[in-house]
Design an enzyme around this catalytic site. Structure first.
Site, PDB file in Angstrom:
ATOM      1  N   ARG A  50     -38.183   9.101  53.041  1.00 44.62           N
ATOM      2  CA  ARG A  50     -37.309   8.450  52.043  1.00 44.62           C
ATOM      3  C   ARG A  50     -36.399   9.473  51.363  1.00 44.62           C
ATOM      4  NH1 ARG A  50     -39.936   4.643  47.506  1.00 44.62           N
ATOM      5  NH2 ARG A  50     -40.454   6.659  46.579  1.00 44.62           N
ATOM      6  N   LYS A 149     -32.788   7.173  45.936  1.00 43.21           N
ATOM      7  CA  LYS A 149     -33.541   7.696  44.792  1.00 43.21           C
ATOM      8  C   LYS A 149     -32.779   8.936  44.303  1.00 43.21           C
ATOM      9  CE  LYS A 149     -38.372   8.144  43.537  1.00 43.21           C
ATOM     10  NZ  LYS A 149     -38.335   7.360  42.320  1.00 43.21           N
ATOM     11  N   GLU A 182     -36.613  -5.553  40.171  1.00 42.98           N
ATOM     12  CA  GLU A 182     -37.751  -4.623  40.056  1.00 42.98           C
ATOM     13  C   GLU A 182     -37.909  -4.165  38.619  1.00 42.98           C
ATOM     14  OE1 GLU A 182     -37.028  -0.914  42.158  1.00 42.98           O
ATOM     15  OE2 GLU A 182     -34.897  -1.021  41.703  1.00 42.98           O
TER      16      GLU A 182
HETATM   17  N1  PLP Z   1     -38.430   1.179  41.907  1.00 41.59           N
HETATM   18  C1  PLP Z   1     -37.900   2.260  41.307  1.00 41.59           C
HETATM   19  C2  PLP Z   1     -36.590   2.138  40.626  1.00 41.59           C
HETATM   20  C3  PLP Z   1     -38.593   3.476  41.321  1.00 41.59           C
HETATM   21  O1  PLP Z   1     -38.076   4.556  40.728  1.00 41.59           O
HETATM   22  C4  PLP Z   1     -39.852   3.536  41.955  1.00 41.59           C
HETATM   23  C5  PLP Z   1     -40.596   4.794  41.988  1.00 41.59           C
HETATM   24  O2  PLP Z   1     -40.384   5.619  42.836  1.00 41.59           O
HETATM   25  C6  PLP Z   1     -40.359   2.387  42.573  1.00 41.59           C
HETATM   26  C7  PLP Z   1     -39.620   1.217  42.530  1.00 41.59           C
HETATM   27  C8  PLP Z   1     -41.680   2.389  43.276  1.00 41.59           C
HETATM   28  O3  PLP Z   1     -41.622   3.124  44.462  1.00 41.59           O
HETATM   29  P1  PLP Z   1     -42.883   3.941  44.997  1.00 41.59           P
HETATM   30  O4  PLP Z   1     -43.991   2.980  45.127  1.00 41.59           O
HETATM   31  O5  PLP Z   1     -42.435   4.488  46.296  1.00 41.59           O
HETATM   32  O6  PLP Z   1     -43.152   4.993  43.983  1.00 41.59           O
END
Ligand code: PLP
Length: 286
Positions: A50, A149, A182
């Protein structure tokens, strides 16, 4: 604590990056948040993939290979003698002159820090979080694609600030058309009549914990559907929960003043917690 910067580890008080790094000047860079359990890095390959996809999306060529990045992450954990930790690799555009053109930066920088980490929400795993839907929208025409990200998390931070002012522990984002997206740092799910629902990842980050949760549903025998959802679905759900690397899995028991279900973390959540702990106990790269 030791921090990795461009090939070397520095004690944290000597770990410094230039203020002319475009990561600092413009938020030009990408990052990951990764957990280690019992000295093993959880879902390392997925996080490195990722990170590299985020970099590709902003046209940043990492100065290390995926294998080298994975090794840097594991070495950061070892060097700091950490067992249960949160690890933060960053690839920034690097040092350059003022002006936002990335060509001003000779070479991207790779940074990796780690810190001890426990249960982020403490007692709230038992009672559930209070959440607030916020004004900031996800995936608007002028916003960054939510799957990058990037080092620019201001929209998420604005959402968190709004939620905090309104008495919430967490912010819930809708997208530009009012569909559920989210949380500020986590993916969201609801349960209705024994079935779990979650939005498709077009308007939210493709969470790695989300993938784990979907795998666990098969094991605990709960059916699920990935589909577009709205506020009505959220308010009338039997259960709501979020997942993220930092937060793991946490129930939400109040949203915009409405009590969710019976106001307590529900049955599906209660089954997921031990199943998740089992996975984190048994998996990981050392
Ligand atoms: N959504 C956002 C905006 C995030 O910053 C994160 C954290 O990384 C997630 C969702 C959850 O992703 P993950 O389970 O890969 O940490």
């Amino acid at each position: 604590m030791f921090v990795y910067i461009d090939g070397k580890f520095f004690p944290e008080n000597e770990a410094k990056v230039s203020i002319f790094d475009h990561g600092f000047l413009y938020g030009d860079g990408v990052f990951e948040g990764i957990r280690a359990y019992n000295g093993r890095v959880f879902r390392l390959a997925e996080h490195v993939d990722r990170l590299f996809d985020s970099a590709k999306a902003i046209d940043l060529v990492p100065p290390v290979t995926k294998e080298e990045m994975a090794e840097i992450i594991k070495e950061t954990l070892r060097k700091n003698n950490l067992k249960n930790a949160y690890i933060r690799p960053i690839i920034s555009r690097g040092v350059g002159s003022m002006g936002l053109d990335p060509h001003r930066c000779a070479k991207p920088s790779v940074i990796c820090a780690a810190t001890e980490w426990g249960a982020m929400y403490g007692d709230l795993y038992e009672t559930g979080l209070t959440a607030v839907t916020v004004c900031v929208r996800r995936n608007t025409p002028d916003s960054l694609p939510p799957n990058i990200k990037s080092l620019n998390y201001l929209n998420n931070i604005l959402g968190k600030i709004e939620a905090n002012y309104k008495g919430g522990d967490e912010a819930i984002f809708l997208d530009r058309t009012g569909k559920l997206a989210e949380g500020s740092g986590d993916n969201i799910y609801l349960v209705k009549n024994g079935k779990l629902y979650t939005p498709p990842t077009i308007n939210n980050l493709k969470g790695i914990t989300r993938q784990v949760l979907l795998e666990l549903l098969d094991k605990i025998g709960v059916p699920y559907e990935v589909c577009e959802l709205g506020l009505f679905d959220l308010y009338t759900a039997d259960e709501v929960m979020v997942t993220g690397t930092a937060a793991e899995i946490c129930a939400i028991t109040k949203i915009d003043g409405r009590v969710i279900g019976n106001g307590k973390p529900g049955a599906v959540y209660r089954k997921l917690i031990p199943a998740f702990q089992e996975v984190t106990k048994n998996e990981g790269d050392a």
